[in-house]
Design a protein around this motif. Sequence first.
Motif, PDB file in Angstrom:
ATOM      1  N   PHE A   1      43.891  36.050  44.485  1.00 23.82           N
ATOM      2  CA  PHE A   1      44.997  36.587  43.676  1.00 23.82           C
ATOM      3  C   PHE A   1      44.873  35.962  42.303  1.00 23.82           C
ATOM      4  O   PHE A   1      44.839  34.736  42.171  1.00 23.82           O
ATOM      5  N   HIS A   2      44.816  36.788  41.254  1.00 25.21           N
ATOM      6  CA  HIS A   2      44.429  36.304  39.934  1.00 25.21           C
ATOM      7  C   HIS A   2      45.496  36.543  38.875  1.00 25.21           C
ATOM      8  O   HIS A   2      45.270  36.268  37.699  1.00 25.21           O
ATOM      9  N   ALA A   3      46.653  37.082  39.232  1.00 25.66           N
ATOM     10  CA  ALA A   3      47.577  37.574  38.208  1.00 25.66           C
ATOM     11  C   ALA A   3      48.943  36.905  38.249  1.00 25.66           C
ATOM     12  O   ALA A   3      49.945  37.511  37.860  1.00 25.66           O
ATOM     13  N   HIS A   4      48.989  35.657  38.688  1.00 22.71           N
ATOM     14  CA  HIS A   4      50.282  34.973  38.793  1.00 22.71           C
ATOM     15  C   HIS A   4      51.033  34.972  37.458  1.00 22.71           C
ATOM     16  O   HIS A   4      52.265  35.062  37.438  1.00 22.71           O
ATOM     17  N   ASP A   5      50.298  34.881  36.353  1.00 23.30           N
ATOM     18  CA  ASP A   5      50.944  34.738  35.052  1.00 23.30           C
ATOM     19  C   ASP A   5      51.122  36.050  34.297  1.00 23.30           C
ATOM     20  O   ASP A   5      51.636  36.050  33.182  1.00 23.30           O
ATOM     21  N   VAL A   6      50.685  37.148  34.875  1.00 23.92           N
ATOM     22  CA  VAL A   6      50.941  38.447  34.231  1.00 23.92           C
ATOM     23  C   VAL A   6      52.428  38.754  34.406  1.00 23.92           C
ATOM     24  O   VAL A   6      52.902  38.937  35.532  1.00 23.92           O
ATOM     25  N   PRO A   7      53.192  38.809  33.333  1.00 26.30           N
ATOM     26  CA  PRO A   7      54.660  38.828  33.485  1.00 26.30           C
ATOM     27  C   PRO A   7      55.211  40.072  34.165  1.00 26.30           C
ATOM     28  O   PRO A   7      56.320  40.031  34.697  1.00 26.30           O
TER      29      PRO A   7
ATOM     30  N   LEU B   1      45.155  31.342  44.956  1.00 29.65           N
ATOM     31  CA  LEU B   1      45.528  31.602  43.568  1.00 29.65           C
ATOM     32  C   LEU B   1      44.432  31.115  42.640  1.00 29.65           C
ATOM     33  O   LEU B   1      44.056  29.948  42.665  1.00 29.65           O
ATOM     34  N   ASP B   2      43.921  32.028  41.829  1.00 28.79           N
ATOM     35  CA  ASP B   2      42.986  31.665  40.770  1.00 28.79           C
ATOM     36  C   ASP B   2      43.805  31.118  39.610  1.00 28.79           C
ATOM     37  O   ASP B   2      44.596  31.840  39.003  1.00 28.79           O
ATOM     38  N   CYS B   3      43.629  29.851  39.322  1.00 30.28           N
ATOM     39  CA  CYS B   3      44.522  29.143  38.408  1.00 30.28           C
ATOM     40  C   CYS B   3      43.929  28.997  37.009  1.00 30.28           C
ATOM     41  O   CYS B   3      42.720  29.045  36.813  1.00 30.28           O
ATOM     42  N   HIS B   4      44.824  28.758  36.075  1.00 31.77           N
ATOM     43  CA  HIS B   4      44.450  28.450  34.699  1.00 31.77           C
ATOM     44  C   HIS B   4      45.306  27.271  34.265  1.00 31.77           C
ATOM     45  O   HIS B   4      46.512  27.265  34.439  1.00 31.77           O
ATOM     46  N   ALA B   5      44.675  26.289  33.653  1.00 33.71           N
ATOM     47  CA  ALA B   5      45.359  25.025  33.402  1.00 33.71           C
ATOM     48  C   ALA B   5      46.594  25.175  32.540  1.00 33.71           C
ATOM     49  O   ALA B   5      47.615  24.555  32.792  1.00 33.71           O
ATOM     50  N   ALA B   6      46.506  25.991  31.483  1.00 33.86           N
ATOM     51  CA  ALA B   6      47.611  26.074  30.538  1.00 33.86           C
ATOM     52  C   ALA B   6      48.694  27.049  30.970  1.00 33.86           C
ATOM     53  O   ALA B   6      49.675  27.219  30.279  1.00 33.86           O
TER      54      ALA B   6
ATOM     55  N   ALA C   1      45.986  27.484  49.029  1.00 31.45           N
ATOM     56  CA  ALA C   1      44.601  27.507  48.562  1.00 31.45           C
ATOM     57  C   ALA C   1      44.605  27.860  47.079  1.00 31.45           C
ATOM     58  O   ALA C   1      45.312  28.777  46.655  1.00 31.45           O
ATOM     59  N   LEU C   2      43.820  27.124  46.298  1.00 35.03           N
ATOM     60  CA  LEU C   2      43.766  27.294  44.854  1.00 35.03           C
ATOM     61  C   LEU C   2      42.313  27.299  44.397  1.00 35.03           C
ATOM     62  O   LEU C   2      41.461  26.642  45.004  1.00 35.03           O
ATOM     63  N   LYS C   3      42.051  28.028  43.311  1.00 31.35           N
ATOM     64  CA  LYS C   3      40.727  27.990  42.703  1.00 31.35           C
ATOM     65  C   LYS C   3      40.859  27.743  41.213  1.00 31.35           C
ATOM     66  O   LYS C   3      41.729  28.311  40.556  1.00 31.35           O
ATOM     67  N   PHE C   4      39.988  26.875  40.688  1.00 29.33           N
ATOM     68  CA  PHE C   4      39.940  26.571  39.267  1.00 29.33           C
ATOM     69  C   PHE C   4      38.540  26.838  38.742  1.00 29.33           C
ATOM     70  O   PHE C   4      37.559  26.753  39.479  1.00 29.33           O
ATOM     71  N   ASP C   5      38.455  27.123  37.445  1.00 30.11           N
ATOM     72  CA  ASP C   5      37.157  27.271  36.798  1.00 30.11           C
ATOM     73  C   ASP C   5      36.527  25.903  36.593  1.00 30.11           C
ATOM     74  O   ASP C   5      37.188  24.954  36.137  1.00 30.11           O
ATOM     75  N   LEU C   6      35.253  25.811  36.904  1.00 31.58           N
ATOM     76  CA  LEU C   6      34.509  24.574  36.694  1.00 31.58           C
ATOM     77  C   LEU C   6      33.738  24.611  35.375  1.00 31.58           C
ATOM     78  O   LEU C   6      33.122  23.625  34.986  1.00 31.58           O
ATOM     79  N   ASP C   7      33.762  25.740  34.684  1.00 28.89           N
ATOM     80  CA  ASP C   7      33.009  25.883  33.440  1.00 28.89           C
ATOM     81  C   ASP C   7      33.434  24.828  32.423  1.00 28.89           C
ATOM     82  O   ASP C   7      34.596  24.423  32.357  1.00 28.89           O
ATOM     83  N   LEU C   8      32.499  24.459  31.601  1.00 27.82           N
ATOM     84  CA  LEU C   8      32.794  23.509  30.538  1.00 27.82           C
ATOM     85  C   LEU C   8      33.751  24.125  29.530  1.00 27.82           C
ATOM     86  O   LEU C   8      33.643  25.316  29.216  1.00 27.82           O
ATOM     87  N   PRO C   9      34.708  23.357  29.002  1.00 31.92           N
ATOM     88  CA  PRO C   9      35.608  23.902  27.979  1.00 31.92           C
ATOM     89  C   PRO C   9      34.813  24.469  26.806  1.00 31.92           C
ATOM     90  O   PRO C   9      33.869  23.856  26.307  1.00 31.92           O
ATOM     91  N   GLY C  10      35.190  25.668  26.392  1.00 27.13           N
ATOM     92  CA  GLY C  10      34.527  26.303  25.272  1.00 27.13           C
ATOM     93  C   GLY C  10      33.332  27.148  25.629  1.00 27.13           C
ATOM     94  O   GLY C  10      32.819  27.887  24.780  1.00 27.13           O
ATOM     95  N   SER C  11      32.861  27.084  26.877  1.00 22.87           N
ATOM     96  CA  SER C  11      31.725  27.927  27.255  1.00 22.87           C
ATOM     97  C   SER C  11      32.197  29.367  27.409  1.00 22.87           C
ATOM     98  O   SER C  11      33.313  29.624  27.831  1.00 22.87           O
TER      99      SER C  11
END
Length: 408
Positions: free
Chosen positions: A352-358, A122-127, A176-186
């Motif tokens: 899988f990138h769309a867990h939050d797409v309703p 799962l490609d995750c997003h913090a919020a 298995a999970l994936k998170f973005d390592l990019d700096l906030p705001g980039s």
Amino acid sequence: MPKITGLETAVVQANFHWTYVRVYSDLDGGLYGTGECFFAPGLPEIVQEFESILLGEDFTAIERLVEKMRWAASGTGSTGGILWNAITGIEAALWDLKGKYLGLPVWQLMGGKFRDEVRIYLDCHAAGALECLSPLLQPTPPAWETEPCEDDLPPDEVIRASAERAREMAALGYTALKFDLDLPGSTFDQASGYTLSARDIDWMIGLAAAIRESVGPEVDLAFDAHWRYRPNEILQVARLLEPLRLLWLEDPVPPHDKASLAYLRQHTITPVATGENLQLRQGFWDLIVEDLCDILTPDLQKAGGLAEAKKIADLCAAANKPFAPHMIGSPLALMASAHVGVTVPNLLVCEFHAHDVPFFHDLVQGGTAEWFRPGWVRPPDGPGFGVELDEAVGRRYRLPGSAWFGER
């Protein structure tokens, strides 16, 4: 000989523009196959350009038709480019159509199974929310988005929210999970890459360490750097990540930068994954034969077709490298990727990138309960891909102003 009688497209506005291709036949009942392309500017129009050279062709001769499209488009990109996004979606639709015609699942047409299920990360997003990005990666929030994305959170809050998100998703069953390592705001507007300060590096390591602590060693973790950083700076990050025993660090440097990939591979034991921006066997050749990365991550909605993806996987297997498809599409793209995934010996995991797409689970007829559970996809035994788009849901969420397979 069964023949192609038409080609049409549709676009759903989800977290990305999910772009569909439908190939129609002259068989009774208007039998058709549906595929999905990775987004690109002007993609539906590009797809439609190919109709004139496909009309009347035998839709079962899939690889010959791909070569016909390649040569027809050779003046604009025979070994790469958005022409291949279009060709890849058409090729997937041909597989779906051929499977329906023969009464066989695509995985059977591609040689049969090594496994019954495909593990997905799962490609995750913090919020817990996703932006909708345009084909030029510009935020265009759709009506269904109600929560802020993590870029709106303070940096320390991103770390806390990410750790909590990881716990929640692991509890659902994702291994298995994936998170973005990019700096906030980039953002995707720094062609020369971002310079990392000591504070930036500390934030990245703090993020990764908090997520690892939240889920323990049982869950595999990957982090995506989105090609943004310079080799020595991201190497410092990779070295500091080594104790966390990651599944991989993804796209740490720009995709063309072979020298930097080689440099990273020589100086860290953190596994390096890359490949989503490459197409065809030619695009992956150097990565594999020069041993420039640990894990190959082609996107099967733009890499050149499902048959081409199998050949890329075979090259990986010959070099003893795992195959881990990138996948940011709809249920149809996920299913197409899974049909390939069960047929290759060296599959590691599929995105899988769309867990939050309703509406993700509603976009196919009958929902996804029979073949999807958190962390796993089981391709069905039915003909073609074994799933059909729910036309009413698709029309509801189609890109404003676009046609739904020829309908307005």
